[in-house]
Scaffold this motif. Structure first.
Motif, short mmCIF file in Angstrom:
data_model
loop_
_atom_site.label_atom_id
_atom_site.label_comp_id
_atom_site.label_asym_id
_atom_site.label_seq_id
_atom_site.Cartn_x
_atom_site.Cartn_y
_atom_site.Cartn_z
N PHE A 239 54.67 -71.77 -63.95
CA PHE A 239 54.43 -72.87 -64.42
C PHE A 239 53.48 -73.11 -65.40
O PHE A 239 53.83 -73.79 -66.04
N LEU A 240 52.67 -72.50 -65.18
CA LEU A 240 51.34 -72.59 -66.37
C LEU A 240 52.43 -71.74 -67.46
O LEU A 240 52.03 -72.44 -68.87
N ILE A 241 52.63 -71.30 -67.19
CA ILE A 241 53.22 -70.40 -68.53
C ILE A 241 54.69 -71.19 -69.00
O ILE A 241 55.23 -71.05 -70.24
N TRP A 242 55.35 -71.47 -68.10
CA TRP A 242 56.37 -72.61 -68.42
C TRP A 242 56.03 -73.94 -69.60
O TRP A 242 56.58 -74.66 -70.46
N VAL A 243 54.57 -73.76 -68.88
CA VAL A 243 54.50 -75.38 -69.75
C VAL A 243 53.38 -75.61 -71.27
O VAL A 243 53.62 -75.68 -71.78
N ILE A 244 52.83 -73.80 -71.10
CA ILE A 244 52.06 -73.49 -72.84
C ILE A 244 53.28 -73.00 -73.38
O ILE A 244 53.09 -73.53 -74.54
N ALA A 245 55.23 -72.55 -72.74
CA ALA A 245 55.85 -72.35 -73.68
C ALA A 245 55.98 -73.78 -73.99
O ALA A 245 56.78 -73.73 -75.38
#
Length: 93
Positions: A4-10
């Motif tokens: 989820f954090l990777i998705w939000v950053i992307a």
């Protein structure tokens, strides 16, 4: 949680850069690819930026899921096109 954090950053990065470069390249690139009905002509900037960011972030995090969805939509589109062609041939004869 990490995914989820990777998705939000992307998502944030893609949205930021798409919004920043909207006038110089993103809007013209979309207009070249889309049919006339969907062309942006510089309008609907934030809608397209969010859509591109969601697709881009999801593709980065879950590429196999996106590939399977594209394959499924292509198969459904081909079936609909074949059925429409068959129905139009039945109506004209």
């Amino acid at each position: 949680m990490t995914i989820f954090l990777i998705w939000v950053i992307a998502f944030v990065l893609i949205a930021y850069f798409a919004n920043k470069r909207w006038d110089s390249s993103v809007s013209q690139g979309l207009d070249k690819m889309l049919p006339e009905v969907l062309k942006t002509h510089g309008e609907n900037r934030y809608l397209w930026v969010v859509a591109l960011a969601v697709l881009g972030a999801t593709t980065l995090v879950r590429p196999v899921d996106i590939l399977l969805v594209v394959i499924l939509l292509t198969i459904i589109g081909l079936i609909i096109a074949k059925l429409a062609n068959w129905a139009s041939n039945k109506v004209t004869h």
